[in-house]
Motif scaffolding. Structure first.
Motif, PDB file in Angstrom:
ATOM      1  N   TYR A  19      59.835  33.957  34.875  1.00  0.00           N
ATOM      2  CA  TYR A  19      58.764  33.360  33.791  1.00  0.00           C
ATOM      3  C   TYR A  19      59.400  33.693  32.419  1.00  0.00           C
ATOM      4  N   SER A  20      59.807  35.052  31.888  1.00  0.00           N
ATOM      5  CA  SER A  20      60.219  35.314  30.483  1.00  0.00           C
ATOM      6  C   SER A  20      61.416  34.498  30.390  1.00  0.00           C
ATOM      7  N   ARG A  21      62.368  34.206  31.247  1.00  0.00           N
ATOM      8  CA  ARG A  21      63.503  33.433  31.011  1.00  0.00           C
ATOM      9  C   ARG A  21      63.389  31.918  31.004  1.00  0.00           C
ATOM     10  N   TYR A  22      62.805  31.291  32.013  1.00  0.00           N
ATOM     11  CA  TYR A  22      62.730  30.036  32.287  1.00  0.00           C
ATOM     12  C   TYR A  22      61.068  29.270  32.239  1.00  0.00           C
ATOM     13  N   PHE A  23      60.217  29.779  32.977  1.00  0.00           N
ATOM     14  CA  PHE A  23      59.151  29.364  33.322  1.00  0.00           C
ATOM     15  C   PHE A  23      58.067  29.174  32.140  1.00  0.00           C
ATOM     16  N   GLN A  24      57.909  30.231  31.325  1.00  0.00           N
ATOM     17  CA  GLN A  24      56.972  30.061  29.986  1.00  0.00           C
ATOM     18  C   GLN A  24      57.160  28.815  28.968  1.00  0.00           C
ATOM     19  N   LYS A  25      58.416  28.290  29.459  1.00  0.00           N
ATOM     20  CA  LYS A  25      58.723  26.998  28.346  1.00  0.00           C
ATOM     21  C   LYS A  25      58.418  25.817  29.279  1.00  0.00           C
ATOM     22  N   GLN A  26      57.768  25.867  30.334  1.00  0.00           N
ATOM     23  CA  GLN A  26      57.520  24.725  30.997  1.00  0.00           C
ATOM     24  C   GLN A  26      56.313  24.400  31.151  1.00  0.00           C
ATOM     25  N   ILE A  27      55.798  23.177  31.429  1.00  0.00           N
ATOM     26  CA  ILE A  27      54.417  22.763  31.462  1.00  0.00           C
ATOM     27  C   ILE A  27      53.762  23.374  32.722  1.00  0.00           C
ATOM     28  N   LEU A  28      52.765  24.035  32.376  1.00  0.00           N
ATOM     29  CA  LEU A  28      51.878  24.532  33.618  1.00  0.00           C
ATOM     30  C   LEU A  28      52.757  25.733  34.403  1.00  0.00           C
ATOM     31  N   ILE A  29      53.763  25.618  34.746  1.00  0.00           N
ATOM     32  CA  ILE A  29      54.393  26.460  35.681  1.00  0.00           C
ATOM     33  C   ILE A  29      54.359  28.005  35.148  1.00  0.00           C
ATOM     34  N   ASN A  31      52.121  29.225  33.187  1.00  0.00           N
ATOM     35  CA  ASN A  31      50.657  29.581  33.129  1.00  0.00           C
ATOM     36  C   ASN A  31      50.169  29.906  34.708  1.00  0.00           C
ATOM     37  N   VAL A  32      50.596  29.102  35.428  1.00  0.00           N
ATOM     38  CA  VAL A  32      50.374  29.205  36.815  1.00  0.00           C
ATOM     39  C   VAL A  32      50.850  30.667  37.364  1.00  0.00           C
ATOM     40  N   ILE A  33      52.078  30.921  37.175  1.00  0.00           N
ATOM     41  CA  ILE A  33      52.517  31.968  37.644  1.00  0.00           C
ATOM     42  C   ILE A  33      51.901  33.281  37.104  1.00  0.00           C
ATOM     43  N   ALA A  35      48.786  33.582  36.064  1.00  0.00           N
ATOM     44  CA  ALA A  35      47.544  33.527  36.707  1.00  0.00           C
ATOM     45  C   ALA A  35      47.748  34.020  38.174  1.00  0.00           C
ATOM     46  N   LEU A  36      48.779  33.573  39.014  1.00  0.00           N
ATOM     47  CA  LEU A  36      49.035  34.052  40.602  1.00  0.00           C
ATOM     48  C   LEU A  36      49.337  35.761  40.528  1.00  0.00           C
ATOM     49  N   LEU A  37      50.066  35.916  39.342  1.00  0.00           N
ATOM     50  CA  LEU A  37      50.277  37.646  39.439  1.00  0.00           C
ATOM     51  C   LEU A  37      49.097  38.467  39.281  1.00  0.00           C
ATOM     52  N   THR A  38      48.262  37.775  38.486  1.00  0.00           N
ATOM     53  CA  THR A  38      46.732  38.479  38.324  1.00  0.00           C
ATOM     54  C   THR A  38      46.033  38.395  39.623  1.00  0.00           C
ATOM     55  N   PHE A  39      46.101  37.065  39.966  1.00  0.00           N
ATOM     56  CA  PHE A  39      45.440  37.014  41.702  1.00  0.00           C
ATOM     57  C   PHE A  39      45.953  38.091  42.741  1.00  0.00           C
ATOM     58  N   LEU A  40      47.217  38.130  42.457  1.00  0.00           N
ATOM     59  CA  LEU A  40      48.138  39.038  43.662  1.00  0.00           C
ATOM     60  C   LEU A  40      47.802  40.444  43.166  1.00  0.00           C
ATOM     61  N   SER A  41      47.558  40.795  42.084  1.00  0.00           N
ATOM     62  CA  SER A  41      47.556  42.236  41.748  1.00  0.00           C
ATOM     63  C   SER A  41      45.998  42.637  42.131  1.00  0.00           C
ATOM     64  N   ILE A  42      44.990  41.723  41.976  1.00  0.00           N
ATOM     65  CA  ILE A  42      43.544  42.081  42.739  1.00  0.00           C
ATOM     66  C   ILE A  42      43.610  42.221  44.000  1.00  0.00           C
ATOM     67  N   CYS A  43      44.440  40.921  44.818  1.00  0.00           N
ATOM     68  CA  CYS A  43      44.152  41.013  46.068  1.00  0.00           C
ATOM     69  C   CYS A  43      44.878  42.175  46.854  1.00  0.00           C
ATOM     70  N   TRP A  44      45.797  42.738  46.292  1.00  0.00           N
ATOM     71  CA  TRP A  44      46.734  43.819  46.915  1.00  0.00           C
ATOM     72  C   TRP A  44      45.609  45.068  46.970  1.00  0.00           C
ATOM     73  N   LEU A  45      44.382  44.972  46.291  1.00  0.00           N
ATOM     74  CA  LEU A  45      43.636  45.954  46.409  1.00  0.00           C
ATOM     75  C   LEU A  45      43.222  46.121  47.823  1.00  0.00           C
ATOM     76  N   ASN A  46      43.180  45.244  48.633  1.00  0.00           N
ATOM     77  CA  ASN A  46      42.841  45.189  50.115  1.00  0.00           C
ATOM     78  C   ASN A  46      43.927  45.956  50.874  1.00  0.00           C
ATOM     79  N   SER A  47      44.861  46.247  50.477  1.00  0.00           N
ATOM     80  CA  SER A  47      46.108  46.900  51.328  1.00  0.00           C
ATOM     81  C   SER A  47      45.834  48.511  51.039  1.00  0.00           C
TER      82      SER A  47
END
Length: 173
Positions: A19-29, A31-33, A35-47
């Motif tokens: 993200y810091s190297r490439y993806f933050q400069k790309q359209i939507l990629i 942003n989705v990464i 948001a996905l990390l936020t999703f995963l950090s919450i979902c991992w509470l189930n573990s």
């Protein structure tokens, strides 16, 4: 569980580096990464739970969409800097009105999903996501009239509050 956590941690590190190297400069990629990390950090509470709780995935999905919406608002807020540094965000490539309409559509879809979720999962607790819905509606309303960076920052902060309130709905289950 130890090796699984190690793999997850490394995957997050790789995603954040990418993200810091490439993806933050790309359209939507980028942003989705984020948001996905936020999703995963919450979902991992189930573990950490002895009993699987599907509500955590719902809340993770809620946080994903709110965070994605917030990232798009932040892109509008930072459009001058993004343009100066050659970032390819929606706010750089699309007219402001088109980006606002896209965000509005995402908010409407999220509100629709929240209502359906409430009716199916928590009909006896319809109030639980009312504050989140209210904050989303206020954000959508403020987004319509926003023209300056400070106004988009205000919308971004409202969305941040909505996400925190949404995450805390887990405690009311």
């Amino acid at each position: 569980m130890g090796s699984e956590m190690c793999i997850r941690d490394r995957a997050c590190i790789v995603l954040l580096w990418g993200y810091s190297r490439y993806f933050q400069k790309q359209i939507l990629i980028g942003n989705v990464i984020v948001a996905l990390l936020t999703f995963l950090s919450i979902c991992w509470l189930n573990s950490f739970n002895e009993v699987f709780n599907p509500i955590i995935y719902w809340v993770g999905g809620l946080s994903f969409f709110i965070h994605l919406i917030r990232e798009l608002v932040k892109d509008i807020e930072d459009v001058k800097g993004d343009r100066a540094f050659g970032y390819r965000t929606l706010a750089v490539y699309w007219p402001l009105l088109k980006v606002k309409i896209s965000i509005w559509c995402l908010i409407l879809i999220l509100l629709f999903v929240m209502v359906i979720w409430q009716m199916i999962e928590w009909p006896q607790k319809m109030y639980s996501l009312g504050a989140v819905a209210y904050l989303l509606l206020v954000s959508a309303n403020k987004l319509i009239t926003a023209q300056h960076s400070s106004q988009f920052n205000f919308v971004s902060n409202l969305l941040k509050i909505a996400m925190v309130v949404g995450v805390f709905t887990v405690f009311f289950v």
